[in-house]
Design a protein around this motif. Sequence first.
Motif, PDB file in Angstrom:
ATOM      1  N   THR A 413       8.958   1.483   5.298  1.00  0.00           N
ATOM      2  CA  THR A 413       8.059   2.621   5.500  1.00  0.00           C
ATOM      3  C   THR A 413       7.181   2.973   4.308  1.00  0.00           C
ATOM      4  OG1 THR A 413       9.778   4.192   4.787  1.00  0.00           O
ATOM      5  CG2 THR A 413       9.654   3.676   7.144  1.00  0.00           C
ATOM      6  N   ALA A 414       7.583   2.559   3.083  1.00  0.00           N
ATOM      7  CA  ALA A 414       6.835   3.088   1.951  1.00  0.00           C
ATOM      8  C   ALA A 414       6.687   2.171   0.754  1.00  0.00           C
ATOM      9  CB  ALA A 414       7.488   4.400   1.475  1.00  0.00           C
ATOM     10  N   PRO A 457       3.642   7.252   1.671  1.00  0.00           N
ATOM     11  CA  PRO A 457       2.597   7.084   2.682  1.00  0.00           C
ATOM     12  C   PRO A 457       2.939   7.621   4.071  1.00  0.00           C
ATOM     13  CG  PRO A 457       3.717   5.001   2.278  1.00  0.00           C
ATOM     14  CD  PRO A 457       4.257   5.965   1.288  1.00  0.00           C
ATOM     15  N   GLN A 458       4.220   7.699   4.410  1.00  0.00           N
ATOM     16  CA  GLN A 458       4.578   8.106   5.768  1.00  0.00           C
ATOM     17  C   GLN A 458       5.519   9.301   5.733  1.00  0.00           C
ATOM     18  OE1 GLN A 458       5.564   5.059   8.645  1.00  0.00           O
ATOM     19  NE2 GLN A 458       4.813   3.440   7.290  1.00  0.00           N
ATOM     20  N   LYS A 459       5.385  10.182   6.712  1.00  0.00           N
ATOM     21  CA  LYS A 459       6.224  11.373   6.768  1.00  0.00           C
ATOM     22  C   LYS A 459       7.695  11.021   6.941  1.00  0.00           C
ATOM     23  CE  LYS A 459       2.598  14.395   8.597  1.00  0.00           C
ATOM     24  NZ  LYS A 459       2.183  15.275   9.714  1.00  0.00           N
ATOM     25  N   ILE A 460       7.981   9.945   7.676  1.00  0.00           N
ATOM     26  CA  ILE A 460       9.369   9.565   7.915  1.00  0.00           C
ATOM     27  C   ILE A 460      10.073   9.215   6.616  1.00  0.00           C
ATOM     28  CG2 ILE A 460       8.822   7.135   8.301  1.00  0.00           C
ATOM     29  CD1 ILE A 460      11.506   9.234  10.110  1.00  0.00           C
ATOM     30  N   THR A 461       9.309   8.791   5.600  1.00  0.00           N
ATOM     31  CA  THR A 461       9.909   8.446   4.308  1.00  0.00           C
ATOM     32  C   THR A 461      10.559   9.670   3.670  1.00  0.00           C
ATOM     33  OG1 THR A 461       8.149   6.818   4.012  1.00  0.00           O
ATOM     34  CG2 THR A 461       9.514   7.313   2.100  1.00  0.00           C
ATOM     35  N   TYR A 462       9.938  10.836   3.831  1.00  0.00           N
ATOM     36  CA  TYR A 462      10.532  12.055   3.290  1.00  0.00           C
ATOM     37  C   TYR A 462      11.861  12.356   3.985  1.00  0.00           C
ATOM     38  CZ  TYR A 462       6.283  13.216   0.717  1.00  0.00           C
ATOM     39  OH  TYR A 462       5.222  13.204  -0.168  1.00  0.00           O
TER      40      TYR A 462
END
Length: 491
Positions: A413-414, A457-462
């Motif tokens: 994801t990142a 870069p992606q919200k799912i990474t948080y």
Amino acid sequence: MAGAIFLITMAVSGLLALLVPAILVAVAHSEVALATDMLLLFAVGSFVAVAVITALSGRVKKTERAFTYLALVGVWAVTPLIAGLFYVVLAELPFLPAWFEAVGALTTSGATVLVRENAPAGLLFWRSSTEWYGGFLALASIVHVLAPAGFGGLQTSDSRMLSANPDHGLFRLETYGTLALQYGIITGLVFFGLMVFGVNPLNAMMLSMISAATGGFLPFTGPLEENIGRGAATVMALGLCLGTMSVFWRRNILRRPKRIFQNNLEATIVVAVILALTIAYAARILDVSGGSMREGLLAALQEGFFTASSLVATSGIETRPGVIALLPSVVVLAIIFVGAGVYSTSGGVKVFRIGAMWVYTIAELNRLIYPNSVDRHRFGDLLIDPKSMQAIWTYFIIAVLVVGTGAMLLALTATGFEAAIVMSVSFFSNASPVYDALRPLASEATLQDWPTFQELPQKITYVISILLMTIGRLEVLVIFAVLNIRYWYNR
């Protein structure tokens, strides 16, 4: 269920209480808008908290162990969520970065997306104090819930020694009085030491809270040495060293100083590792300075001591960029993955578990030669029985699986592969600054694979990062116990 809601409300009330000194700091720095927002949050939150506590105070009784675990997971899920909403208001962050910021604070991970150059003093103080509060929550969780249940092979702790009135149970503030006093004394000692070396009172207070919690957040930009000097950095390192030790071990410093290391193999190993790393880092610092003694051996030892203490305490703070990376990244990751004492604010799997695994492995190898031998396996003065060993191995295997799964998801994801491993280990071990500390090792061509926390870069990474930090702080197994759907279905 009432007990779980009561404990969660108590934990959130601690966040609200921390708003009071933050409001005073904001007012002192003429941050009127921030102080007003904080005051409104405090007023509304206090009203709700008092209403909930009043409604439940007569209904809370001693509860089943399973509901205690549920309450603990609830505390570590809801409290950061509430704090995240506060960051949305106070720091004007989007929700996911704000939640990430709150989890980074309360797990003492130190992960941050705040732009500290422009952040108001009141907000920086509240960010530091929430990290300090997270360290206390971690100690209370381990001493009063996880250790008595034997999670992950933890030896049953005598939490009565750290309770002002041991008959009150988990639902009374008096239970945590002695633990809070010890925690506050360490914070005060570090604060006094920093003041002696000329650190301004506000920075001294924030850094003392971070040091006591073995956190990784610095309330200013620029190298630590340039902001507070080497003497103050050494004081912080001593505070981090205290944070690596068991709360029970720290009680003996004043009571029985001659017997501090007697039969306490874990403390002996922690101190030995810090000393060895101090020498290793001092040698590398002298080496990269051209092999001369221009800066002096004492300065190199001071910087090496701070770096060693920071890594073993899983803080991840460095005196200046590039110091932590002077040793191979695999060594750095191994140190933070292991961590320090079991009843401390440090992250990682803890020295006791690694030591117990080593003792038991040697015993099993000896059994191949002497199959009929009967041994009592000990790590220092702690007896390791087969049941504890099974729990330790289970914990270790799940920890490795969690880190591996986290690295895989982060890589998808990142980040690049190497960065994903570093990020996953640092999040799980609650030592997030290590990710930034090792980032300069990447070449310019691969630097895009090492995004900063602000550039994910992606919200799912948080979300993945939040889960890793929370699981690492909660000793892994308690979450799986609460997620035992079959148990709750059959109740």
